[in-house]
Design a protein around this motif. Structure first.
Motif, short mmCIF file in Angstrom:
data_model
loop_
_atom_site.label_atom_id
_atom_site.label_comp_id
_atom_site.label_asym_id
_atom_site.label_seq_id
_atom_site.Cartn_x
_atom_site.Cartn_y
_atom_site.Cartn_z
N THR A 31 -7.85 14.33 18.05
CA THR A 31 -7.44 12.99 18.47
C THR A 31 -6.77 13.03 19.83
O THR A 31 -7.00 12.16 20.69
CB THR A 31 -6.49 12.38 17.42
OG1 THR A 31 -7.13 12.38 16.15
CG2 THR A 31 -6.11 10.95 17.79
N GLU A 32 -5.94 14.04 20.06
CA GLU A 32 -5.30 14.20 21.37
C GLU A 32 -6.33 14.37 22.48
O GLU A 32 -6.24 13.71 23.54
CB GLU A 32 -4.36 15.41 21.35
CG GLU A 32 -3.74 15.71 22.70
CD GLU A 32 -2.87 16.95 22.69
OE1 GLU A 32 -2.49 17.43 23.78
OE2 GLU A 32 -2.56 17.45 21.59
N LEU A 35 -7.97 10.95 23.06
CA LEU A 35 -7.09 9.99 23.73
C LEU A 35 -6.88 10.36 25.20
O LEU A 35 -6.79 9.47 26.06
CB LEU A 35 -5.74 9.92 23.01
CG LEU A 35 -5.74 9.29 21.63
CD1 LEU A 35 -4.36 9.43 20.99
CD2 LEU A 35 -6.11 7.81 21.71
N LEU A 65 -2.88 10.31 12.75
CA LEU A 65 -1.67 9.51 12.88
C LEU A 65 -0.59 10.27 13.64
O LEU A 65 0.18 9.67 14.42
CB LEU A 65 -1.16 9.10 11.50
CG LEU A 65 -1.97 8.01 10.79
CD1 LEU A 65 -1.61 7.96 9.31
CD2 LEU A 65 -1.73 6.65 11.43
N TYR A 68 -1.39 9.77 17.22
CA TYR A 68 -1.07 8.40 17.63
C TYR A 68 0.44 8.25 17.82
O TYR A 68 0.89 7.58 18.76
CB TYR A 68 -1.58 7.42 16.58
CG TYR A 68 -2.90 6.76 16.94
CD1 TYR A 68 -3.98 7.53 17.34
CD2 TYR A 68 -3.05 5.38 16.89
CE1 TYR A 68 -5.19 6.93 17.67
CE2 TYR A 68 -4.26 4.78 17.22
CZ TYR A 68 -5.32 5.55 17.63
OH TYR A 68 -6.51 4.96 17.97
N ASP A 69 1.22 8.85 16.94
CA ASP A 69 2.67 8.79 17.09
C ASP A 69 3.12 9.44 18.39
O ASP A 69 4.09 9.01 19.02
CB ASP A 69 3.36 9.48 15.91
CG ASP A 69 3.31 8.65 14.64
OD1 ASP A 69 3.05 7.44 14.72
OD2 ASP A 69 3.55 9.22 13.56
N GLY A 72 1.00 7.11 21.52
CA GLY A 72 1.04 5.66 21.56
C GLY A 72 2.43 5.12 21.82
O GLY A 72 3.42 5.64 21.29
N PHE A 170 -1.01 0.49 24.33
CA PHE A 170 -1.62 1.79 24.03
C PHE A 170 -2.95 1.87 24.78
O PHE A 170 -4.02 1.86 24.18
CB PHE A 170 -1.83 1.93 22.53
CG PHE A 170 -2.03 3.33 22.04
CD1 PHE A 170 -2.26 4.40 22.90
CD2 PHE A 170 -2.00 3.62 20.67
CE1 PHE A 170 -2.46 5.69 22.45
CE2 PHE A 170 -2.19 4.91 20.20
CZ PHE A 170 -2.42 5.95 21.10
N ALA A 173 -5.79 4.35 23.65
CA ALA A 173 -6.61 3.92 22.50
C ALA A 173 -7.54 2.78 22.90
O ALA A 173 -8.66 2.68 22.39
CB ALA A 173 -5.70 3.50 21.35
N PHE A 189 -11.10 5.68 13.66
CA PHE A 189 -9.90 5.07 14.23
C PHE A 189 -9.67 3.66 13.69
O PHE A 189 -8.54 3.18 13.65
CB PHE A 189 -9.99 5.04 15.76
CG PHE A 189 -9.89 6.40 16.38
CD1 PHE A 189 -8.69 7.09 16.39
CD2 PHE A 189 -11.01 7.01 16.93
CE1 PHE A 189 -8.60 8.36 16.95
CE2 PHE A 189 -10.93 8.28 17.48
CZ PHE A 189 -9.73 8.95 17.49
N GLU A 193 -6.04 2.55 12.13
CA GLU A 193 -5.25 1.41 12.59
C GLU A 193 -4.64 0.62 11.44
O GLU A 193 -3.61 -0.04 11.60
CB GLU A 193 -6.12 0.49 13.46
CG GLU A 193 -6.49 1.12 14.78
CD GLU A 193 -7.75 0.54 15.38
OE1 GLU A 193 -8.08 0.93 16.52
OE2 GLU A 193 -8.43 -0.28 14.72
N TRP A 196 -1.35 2.69 10.59
CA TRP A 196 -0.48 3.19 11.66
C TRP A 196 0.65 2.21 11.90
O TRP A 196 0.45 0.99 11.94
CB TRP A 196 -1.26 3.39 12.95
CG TRP A 196 -0.42 4.02 14.03
CD1 TRP A 196 0.22 5.22 13.96
CD2 TRP A 196 -0.13 3.49 15.33
NE1 TRP A 196 0.89 5.47 15.15
CE2 TRP A 196 0.69 4.43 16.00
CE3 TRP A 196 -0.50 2.32 15.99
CZ2 TRP A 196 1.16 4.23 17.29
CZ3 TRP A 196 -0.03 2.11 17.28
CH2 TRP A 196 0.79 3.07 17.91
#
Length: 357
Positions: A31-32, A35, A65, A68-69, A72, A170, A173, A189, A193, A196
């Motif tokens: 995910t990193e 993004l 997640l 995202y934390d 985001g 964000f 994203a 994703f 959402e 999240w």
């Protein structure tokens, strides 16, 4: 090309016989890389469609997640204690295209009783291209698009209603949105959402869903990540709006407690009926304004049914009957209209973003 991402892609994209699930750490890394756009467009598209076909595990969702934390932006936590916990609502970012949302009324109702609420979403988005909630709020005189995270923190503190707007809050994203159109399917994703929290403090989470396996994964993610309370709602088009033409299926999970299943039957309380269709943005705004003004109608019935259910689910009322009675009273005695005016004044005067009708 990212060689490290290619190895992760090979794991999820090798098919049912040789493919493997990612660990939580690997899912966070994937995910990193997505993004940060360190993976190529070809790699990102391949990963999204392969992961959708495979279906993300709860451990993979937890890792996503985590990323995202980390990357985001989040609405800063409230500094003062509130009567009720901050509650984040997870709804599909591609919104609704068939049924009329009554959700803004529910949020106004909860905020009028001291429940701080956060909704999240973006602009018109694939694959459903439904009517975005941010557009509905603009129709009600609230321009959330221009507000910063600090602005939303202030709104949450002073009015009880904040909106996390993906393009502004964000942008990493937001850059993934075109992939939804290009692959023609909701990627993992879109599931992420729904669960999240874009709030930097501790919050309850209410997530809409359509398919039972999605709810099962949400419950498993609850055990992997710090959450105080999770409520799952089989709502209209995957939203948190309860239908009136069928039983409302609710799941409740709190820390150190077993999962509870609640079935809310609208016909037992005189609220069974057809769900109002979404004809146009203009008609929806008109119907919502009628509810806010306390006028009768089909959307009024949906507003009371949903409002009463959430007053019960949030522990404000002891039972559903009491919740329905209080929701009707709050709507018809002008409390919802007062809350909307308060929100409009805060946005247009104190935050200076202006309103748009």
């Amino acid at each position: 090309m990212s060689a490290s991402f290619r190895e992760l892609l090979k794991k999820v994209g090798s098919g049912p016989h040789t493919g493997k699930n990612l660990t939580r750490a690997e899912a966070a890394t994937a995910t990193e890389l997505i993004l940060k756009q360190e993976a190529t467009p070809a790699q990102i598209g391949a990963f999204l469609i392969a992961h959708r076909i495979k279906r993300p595990t709860s451990e993979e969702l937890a890792g996503m997640l985590d990323a995202y934390d980390q990357f985001g932006g989040k609405i800063p936590p409230l500094t003062e204690e509130t009567a009720y916990p901050v509650t984040v609502f997870g709804v599909p970012y591609d919104a609704r295209s068939r049924t009329a949302p009554v959700f803004p009324i529910t949020l106004l109702l909860l905020a009028s009783l001291g429940v701080p609420v956060i909704l999240q979403g973006g602009d018109c988005m694939p694959t459903k291209y439904g009517l975005p909630y941010v557009d509905i709020w603009e129709g009600l005189g609230i321009n959330y698009r221009s507000l910063t995270l600090e602005d939303n923190h202030k709104l949450l503190s002073e009015t009880g209603i904040a909106f996390y707007y993906l393009p502004k809050h964000f942008p990493q994203a937001q850059k993934l949105v075109p992939y939804r159109d290009e692959i023609g399917k909701r990627p993992p994703f879109a599931t992420l959402e729904l669960i999240w929290s874009p709030y930097a403090g501790e919050a309850n989470l209410i997530s809409g869903f359509v398919h039972p396996p999605t709810e099962d994964r949400f419950r498993e993610v609850f055990d992997l990540r710090p959450m105080k309370k999770l409520i799952t709602v089989k709502g209209l088009e995957g939203s948190c709006d309860l239908a009136r033409n069928r039983t409302g299926i609710i799941g409740v999970r709190e820390q150190d407690q077993e999962f509870q299943r609640l079935n809310l039957h609208p016909e037992h309380y005189g609220f069974a009926g057809r769900d109002v269709l979404l004809e146009s943005k203009e008609q929806l705004i008109q119907d919502l304004q009628s509810v806010i003004e306390g006028k009768p109608g089909e959307l009024m019935s949906a507003a009371i049914w949903n409002g009463g259910a959430y007053l019960y689910l949030m522990g404000i009322c002891a039972d559903l009957s009491q919740g329905l009675a209080q929701a009707e009273e709050l709507i018809k005695n002008g409390k919802i209209a007062d809350k909307l005016r308060e929100l409009q004044i805060q946005v247009t005067t104190n935050l200076g973003s202006g309103s748009k009708n």
